[in-house]
Motif scaffolding. Structure first.
Motif, PDB file in Angstrom:
ATOM      1  N   ASN A   5       0.809  -1.226   0.000  1.00 33.45           N
ATOM      2  CA  ASN A   5       0.000   0.000   0.000  1.00 33.45           C
ATOM      3  C   ASN A   5       0.834   1.264   0.000  1.00 33.45           C
ATOM      4  O   ASN A   5       0.522   2.230  -0.675  1.00 33.45           O
ATOM      5  CB  ASN A   5      -0.936   0.011   1.216  1.00 33.45           C
ATOM      6  CG  ASN A   5      -2.105  -0.927   0.986  1.00 33.45           C
ATOM      7  OD1 ASN A   5      -2.243  -1.491  -0.106  1.00 33.45           O
ATOM      8  ND2 ASN A   5      -2.931  -1.104   1.985  1.00 33.45           N
ATOM      9  N   LEU A   8       1.921   2.360  -3.462  1.00 25.81           N
ATOM     10  CA  LEU A   8       0.934   2.587  -4.516  1.00 25.81           C
ATOM     11  C   LEU A   8       1.082   3.985  -5.092  1.00 25.81           C
ATOM     12  O   LEU A   8       1.120   4.970  -4.353  1.00 25.81           O
ATOM     13  CB  LEU A   8      -0.486   2.413  -3.976  1.00 25.81           C
ATOM     14  CG  LEU A   8      -0.991   0.976  -3.842  1.00 25.81           C
ATOM     15  CD1 LEU A   8      -2.374   0.987  -3.217  1.00 25.81           C
ATOM     16  CD2 LEU A   8      -1.022   0.272  -5.180  1.00 25.81           C
ATOM     17  N   CYS A  41      -5.846  -0.964 -13.705  1.00 28.73           N
ATOM     18  CA  CYS A  41      -5.644   0.057 -12.683  1.00 28.73           C
ATOM     19  C   CYS A  41      -4.205   0.519 -12.814  1.00 28.73           C
ATOM     20  O   CYS A  41      -3.282  -0.302 -12.794  1.00 28.73           O
ATOM     21  CB  CYS A  41      -5.901  -0.525 -11.289  1.00 28.73           C
ATOM     22  SG  CYS A  41      -5.299   0.579  -9.984  1.00 28.73           S
ATOM     23  N   ALA A  43      -2.465   2.033 -10.732  1.00 28.62           N
ATOM     24  CA  ALA A  43      -1.708   2.011  -9.478  1.00 28.62           C
ATOM     25  C   ALA A  43      -1.244   0.598  -9.124  1.00 28.62           C
ATOM     26  O   ALA A  43      -0.084   0.391  -8.793  1.00 28.62           O
ATOM     27  CB  ALA A  43      -2.536   2.596  -8.336  1.00 28.62           C
ATOM     28  N   CYS A  44      -2.172  -0.391  -9.202  1.00 27.76           N
ATOM     29  CA  CYS A  44      -1.767  -1.756  -8.788  1.00 27.76           C
ATOM     30  C   CYS A  44      -1.560  -2.698  -9.961  1.00 27.76           C
ATOM     31  O   CYS A  44      -1.040  -3.802  -9.796  1.00 27.76           O
ATOM     32  CB  CYS A  44      -2.783  -2.348  -7.808  1.00 27.76           C
ATOM     33  SG  CYS A  44      -4.403  -2.665  -8.552  1.00 27.76           S
ATOM     34  N   VAL A  69      -7.751   4.559 -11.705  1.00 25.84           N
ATOM     35  CA  VAL A  69      -7.357   3.564 -10.693  1.00 25.84           C
ATOM     36  C   VAL A  69      -8.594   2.794 -10.240  1.00 25.84           C
ATOM     37  O   VAL A  69      -9.713   3.230 -10.470  1.00 25.84           O
ATOM     38  CB  VAL A  69      -6.693   4.233  -9.451  1.00 25.84           C
ATOM     39  CG1 VAL A  69      -5.371   4.895  -9.812  1.00 25.84           C
ATOM     40  CG2 VAL A  69      -7.625   5.232  -8.787  1.00 25.84           C
ATOM     41  N   ASP A  72     -10.130   0.211  -4.694  1.00 21.74           N
ATOM     42  CA  ASP A  72      -9.255  -0.051  -3.544  1.00 21.74           C
ATOM     43  C   ASP A  72      -8.071   0.906  -3.506  1.00 21.74           C
ATOM     44  O   ASP A  72      -7.736   1.476  -2.469  1.00 21.74           O
ATOM     45  CB  ASP A  72      -8.726  -1.492  -3.575  1.00 21.74           C
ATOM     46  CG  ASP A  72      -9.863  -2.498  -3.420  1.00 21.74           C
ATOM     47  OD1 ASP A  72     -11.024  -2.064  -3.312  1.00 21.74           O
ATOM     48  OD2 ASP A  72      -9.578  -3.708  -3.405  1.00 21.74           O
ATOM     49  N   CYS A  73      -7.411   1.064  -4.675  1.00 19.27           N
ATOM     50  CA  CYS A  73      -6.235   1.942  -4.725  1.00 19.27           C
ATOM     51  C   CYS A  73      -6.636   3.395  -4.484  1.00 19.27           C
ATOM     52  O   CYS A  73      -5.915   4.152  -3.848  1.00 19.27           O
ATOM     53  CB  CYS A  73      -5.523   1.817  -6.075  1.00 19.27           C
ATOM     54  SG  CYS A  73      -4.720   0.223  -6.267  1.00 19.27           S
TER      55      CYS A  73
END
Length: 208
Positions: A5, A8, A41, A43-44, A69, A72-73
């Motif tokens: 996390n 990210l 996404c 980010a992830c 994104v 969650d991110c």
């Protein structure tokens, strides 16, 4: 490995390839040719459907530009925690990558149920549940298609099919599950584990 996390948005993620999943990695809706386009996404790197990619956040690795994104991110990056999301996952919702990484045995097998056609499935017997066979559509899927509790099944490894010589069957009263491996060595590796599991014994790790 997935980004933690704290990282990210600070580093570019490894993108999961489209062909590694058959469903959205967030809401688990199956992708199909018509309605569900696959989005990544930023980010992830997960593959998500349009509903789950409908968020934007500033990502440091991309010069703080706004990027698409997943939900969650988005919560992590804007610093809002969503405790509801942490609700206990159902048994089928254990992620394949999570289980495969800690499994007694895992590989693609051909699978047939009753009179349906053969289909390819990513099969896993996890270490922490060495008596259950999980079946996924693909190695990165986030939800299993089915689970088979192996205890009490009878194993029949005499192959009747010329097309699939490395097949074996699991039967218990009326339910019959047929599997076929790509080669004899893989078939024996699975049978070694399954023969123990049907008796309620857990194997020592096969995946050295």
């Amino acid at each position: 490995p997935l980004l933690q996390n704290a990282e990210l948005g600070k580093r570019a993620p490894r993108w999961i390839r489209d062909n590694e999943v058959t469903m959205c990695m967030k809401c688990k809706e199956p992708f199909n040719a018509l309605t569900r386009r696959r989005h990544h996404c930023r980010a992830c790197g997960h593959v998500v459907c349009w509903k789950c990619s409908d968020y934007k956040a500033h990502l440091e690795y991309d010069g703080n530009k706004l990027n698409k994104v997943c939900k969650d991110c988005y919560h992590v990056i804007i610093g809002c925690t969503d405790s509801e999301e942490k609700k206990r996952k159902g048994i089928l919702e254990i992620e394949s990558a999570e289980v495969s990484g800690n499994s007694v045995v895992c590989s693609f097998l051909q699978y047939m149920e009753k009179c349906k056609p053969w289909q390819k499935a990513w099969c896993v017997i996890p270490k922490q549940e060495a008596l259950v066979l999980y079946m996924y559509g693909a190695p990165q899927d986030v939800k299993a298609l089915a689970t088979i509790p192996l205890l009490g099944y009878t194993v029949d490894d005499t192959s009747k099919s010329a097309d699939l010589p490395h097949s074996f069957k699991l039967t218990q009263s009326k339910s019959v599950h047929s599997f076929a491996a790509d080669n004899e060595e893989l078939k024996q590796k699975w049978l070694k584990v399954i023969h123990l599991a049907v008796k309620g014994e857990t194997p020592e790790c096969q995946n050295e």
